[in-house]
Design an enzyme around this catalytic site. Structure first.
Site, mmCIF file in Angstrom:
data_model
loop_
_atom_site.group_PDB
_atom_site.id
_atom_site.type_symbol
_atom_site.label_atom_id
_atom_site.label_comp_id
_atom_site.label_asym_id
_atom_site.label_seq_id
_atom_site.Cartn_x
_atom_site.Cartn_y
_atom_site.Cartn_z
ATOM 1 N N HIS A 1 8.059 7.540 131.488
ATOM 2 C CA HIS A 1 7.043 8.533 131.883
ATOM 3 C C HIS A 1 7.621 9.704 131.407
ATOM 4 C CE1 HIS A 1 4.605 5.346 133.503
ATOM 5 N NE2 HIS A 1 5.599 4.771 134.063
ATOM 6 N N ASP B 1 3.954 7.310 128.573
ATOM 7 C CA ASP B 1 2.985 8.202 128.663
ATOM 8 C C ASP B 1 3.635 9.641 128.737
ATOM 9 O OD1 ASP B 1 3.755 8.312 131.364
ATOM 10 O OD2 ASP B 1 2.055 7.037 132.062
ATOM 11 N N GLU C 1 6.502 1.926 129.546
ATOM 12 C CA GLU C 1 5.240 2.373 130.314
ATOM 13 C C GLU C 1 5.109 3.714 129.661
ATOM 14 O OE1 GLU C 1 5.806 2.168 134.534
ATOM 15 O OE2 GLU C 1 6.525 -0.027 134.512
ATOM 16 N N ASN D 1 13.813 -3.116 135.055
ATOM 17 C CA ASN D 1 12.801 -1.873 134.452
ATOM 18 C C ASN D 1 12.987 -0.761 135.462
ATOM 19 O OD1 ASN D 1 10.444 -1.279 132.797
ATOM 20 N ND2 ASN D 1 9.395 -1.335 134.507
ATOM 21 N N GLU E 1 12.860 -0.457 139.348
ATOM 22 C CA GLU E 1 13.323 0.541 139.893
ATOM 23 C C GLU E 1 14.097 0.490 141.251
ATOM 24 O OE1 GLU E 1 9.521 2.725 140.889
ATOM 25 O OE2 GLU E 1 8.708 2.495 138.853
HETATM 26 O O1 G3I Z 1 -6.423 -1.958 144.922
HETATM 27 C C1 G3I Z 1 -6.631 -0.964 145.633
HETATM 28 C C2 G3I Z 1 -8.026 -0.870 145.896
HETATM 29 O O2 G3I Z 1 -8.323 -2.182 146.756
HETATM 30 C C3 G3I Z 1 -8.577 0.327 146.717
HETATM 31 O O3 G3I Z 1 -9.934 0.341 146.875
HETATM 32 C C4 G3I Z 1 -8.266 1.636 146.019
HETATM 33 C C5 G3I Z 1 -8.583 2.857 146.680
HETATM 34 O O4 G3I Z 1 -7.572 3.867 146.202
HETATM 35 O O5 G3I Z 1 -6.832 1.480 145.815
HETATM 36 C C6 G3I Z 1 -6.276 0.203 145.122
HETATM 37 O O6 G3I Z 1 -4.934 0.361 144.964
HETATM 38 C C7 G3I Z 1 -4.565 1.187 143.842
HETATM 39 C C8 G3I Z 1 -3.792 0.659 142.973
HETATM 40 O O7 G3I Z 1 -2.856 1.180 142.020
HETATM 41 C C9 G3I Z 1 -4.818 -0.295 142.111
HETATM 42 O O8 G3I Z 1 -5.939 0.406 141.351
HETATM 43 C C10 G3I Z 1 -3.580 2.056 144.559
HETATM 44 O O9 G3I Z 1 -4.150 2.965 145.682
HETATM 45 C C11 G3I Z 1 -2.670 2.984 143.677
HETATM 46 O O10 G3I Z 1 -1.682 3.666 144.322
HETATM 47 C C12 G3I Z 1 -2.235 2.024 142.474
HETATM 48 O O11 G3I Z 1 -1.536 2.876 141.598
HETATM 49 C C13 G3I Z 1 -0.597 2.195 140.785
HETATM 50 C C14 G3I Z 1 0.772 2.512 140.942
HETATM 51 O O12 G3I Z 1 1.739 1.852 140.326
HETATM 52 C C15 G3I Z 1 1.286 2.244 142.367
HETATM 53 O O13 G3I Z 1 2.676 2.957 142.517
HETATM 54 C C16 G3I Z 1 -1.130 2.723 139.278
HETATM 55 O O14 G3I Z 1 -2.442 1.934 139.150
HETATM 56 C C17 G3I Z 1 0.013 2.016 138.399
HETATM 57 O O15 G3I Z 1 -0.192 2.327 137.021
HETATM 58 C C18 G3I Z 1 1.346 2.269 138.888
HETATM 59 O O16 G3I Z 1 2.268 1.908 137.876
HETATM 60 C C19 G3I Z 1 3.778 2.087 137.945
HETATM 61 C C20 G3I Z 1 4.441 0.924 137.784
HETATM 62 O O17 G3I Z 1 4.155 -0.389 138.185
HETATM 63 C C21 G3I Z 1 5.872 1.095 137.627
HETATM 64 N N1 G3I Z 1 6.392 2.077 137.201
HETATM 65 C C22 G3I Z 1 5.864 3.164 137.339
HETATM 66 C C23 G3I Z 1 4.213 3.302 136.970
HETATM 67 C C24 G3I Z 1 3.324 4.478 137.680
HETATM 68 O O18 G3I Z 1 3.623 4.849 138.847
#
Ligand code: G3I
Length: 386
Positions: free
Chosen positions: A271, A303, A301, A235, A194
């Site tokens: 997405h 969905d 990715e 990506n 990105e």
């Molecule tokens: O790890 C912390 C944890 O310690 C904490 O307790 C918890 C509380 O909310 O948050 C946890 O972090 C989260 C993390 O995912 C792991 O679960 C973040 O808040 C959350 O924002 C994060 O979201 C991820 C997101 O990327 C971040 O932008 C999603 O799971 C993940 O699916 C998403 O994936 C991205 C790809 O990498 C790139 N393309 C877009 C895609 C969707 O956004």
């Protein structure tokens, strides 16, 4: 005396039997009532759990992954190492259906490199080990992104702590260490994620600001030096069809390749939603022009969110199936499209409900791990085109 003991023993055994029978009846009823309501149920916000999967009804049929190998396409899912090792049903469904895994979060900078001098490979190693044990490939995700950076990096940026040379050293050390750790075990890396805006400009980011536009070429070069066998991908999202963003991605890749930078492919995140998805002919045209550059394409990715439509659930799931089928068909017909991954295993594992704040059901398996119409649509194409 003995008679009394026998009576007590019998009483205890009968009592135990009654408890077991009642428990089984209750369990069956619970299961049936969940099944009955399933068609209208979508993931409630913030309740994603990894333990709801029940044995898929297709368990003895050929799987997505095994069928797609027939036309040289790997079928993947984003996964968590924690769930792979703590939830047998989750692990079983992954190993049964897929040939490719992407760690959803565990190889991102904030997780894998939490302090300047400390790396944490724990969850990433779980994914790689599971893949090796089950004969699956791994897409590494992701080495350079503006998002999910650790505090030590964002704090240093805010304070202006480092010079350009120091930021170059930090990013090179990160890439050498992470790619080096997994050398020979990662099939393809999302090297840069990105980096381009929807308007077709280089996205403002910490890396652009501190290192300059060269950070993209440098990242690919360092990743290649650290593991010359791994395929290296750029990506991004919303650059799947023909638009200003995909044009910029194309031009950027063309320029990098002409400059001798080792890029192997484009990751199209995909997405999308019931109301917004790329037209098949545009997607195919985009894949063709990337092929002309010698680049592979991975759908990385995918969905398809359903929350933007108010149609009845069965209709929404049918439209979703048609969209999955269309995108998979374009991939299957493009010689350079070699992987097709969804972003999460089941509707219970999707990032979308917590991101949008609304229930959704964007993936191929429902919350119980049962195949949805979208799964069946892809299986049908796979079977008919063998
Ligand atoms: O790890 C912390 C944890 O310690 C904490 O307790 C918890 C509380 O909310 O948050 C946890 O972090 C989260 C993390 O995912 C792991 O679960 C973040 O808040 C959350 O924002 C994060 O979201 C991820 C997101 O990327 C971040 O932008 C999603 O799971 C993940 O699916 C998403 O994936 C991205 C790809 O990498 C790139 N393309 C877009 C895609 C969707 O956004």
């Amino acid at each position: 005396m003995l008679g009394n003991k026998l009576k007590v023993g019998l009483f205890v055994i009968l009592g135990l039997l009654a408890v077991v029978v009642t428990w089984r009846l209750l369990a069956t009823e619970f299961h049936l009532s969940r099944t009955v309501h399933l068609a209208e149920v979508v993931t409630p916000v913030g309740t994603a759990t990894a333990s709801a999967i029940i044995e898929p009804t297709v368990a003895s049929a050929p799987s997505l992954g095994s069928l797609a190998l027939g036309h040289g396409i790997l079928i993947g899912s984003a996964v968590s190492g924690n769930w792979l090792t703590t939830d047998k049903a989750y692990a079983g469904l992954v190993s049964r259906e897929f040939t490719l895994l992407t760690p959803e979060n565990s190889m991102k900078f904030e997780v894998i490199h939490p302090a300047l001098d400390r790396y944490d490979f724990f969850d990433g190693d779980l994914v790689v080990k599971f893949a090796q044990q089950n004969g699956l490939r791994v897409r590494g995700h992701t080495l350079v992104w503006f998002n999910q950076l650790p505090k030590w990096v964002t704090d240093a940026y805010k304070k202006g702590s480092y010079t350009r040379e120091q930021w170059i050293n930090i990013l090179r050390d990160h890439i050498y260490t992470v790619v080096g750790h997994y050398k020979g075990k990662i099939y393809a890396w999302d090297v840069v994620n990105e980096a381009i805006s929807d308007q077709g400009l280089l996205l403002d980011s910490l890396w652009l600001d501190t290192i300059g536009p060269d950070y993209i070429a440098l990242a690919f070069q360092w990743a290649h030096e650290a593991d010359p066998q791994a395929l290296l991908f750029y990506n991004d999202f919303s650059g799947e069809g023909m638009n200003i963003k995909s044009q910029t991605i194309y031009s950027l890749m063309d320029g990098l390749l002409k400059a001798g930078v080792p890029v192997d492919g484009i990751g199209m995140q995909m997405h999308i939603s019931l109301v917004k998805y790329p037209a098949a002919r545009e997607l195919a045209a985009n894949m063709r022009r990337l092929e002309a550059l010698g680049l592979q394409v991975h759908i990385t990715e995918m969905d398809v969110r359903i929350q933007d439509s108010s149609a009845p659930m069965a209709e929404r799931l049918a439209t979703q199936a048609a969209i999955y089928k269309e995108i998979y068909t374009v991939c299957m017909q493009a010689p350079n499209c070699t992987a097709f991954s969804t972003w999460g295993l089941t509707d219970a594992h999707s990032w979308i409900p917590s991101f949008t704040g609304h229930a959704d059901a964007p993936l191929l398996f429902d919350q119980n791990g049962q195949p949805k119409p979208a799964y069946k649509a892809i299986i049908n194409i796979l079977k008919s085109s063998r």
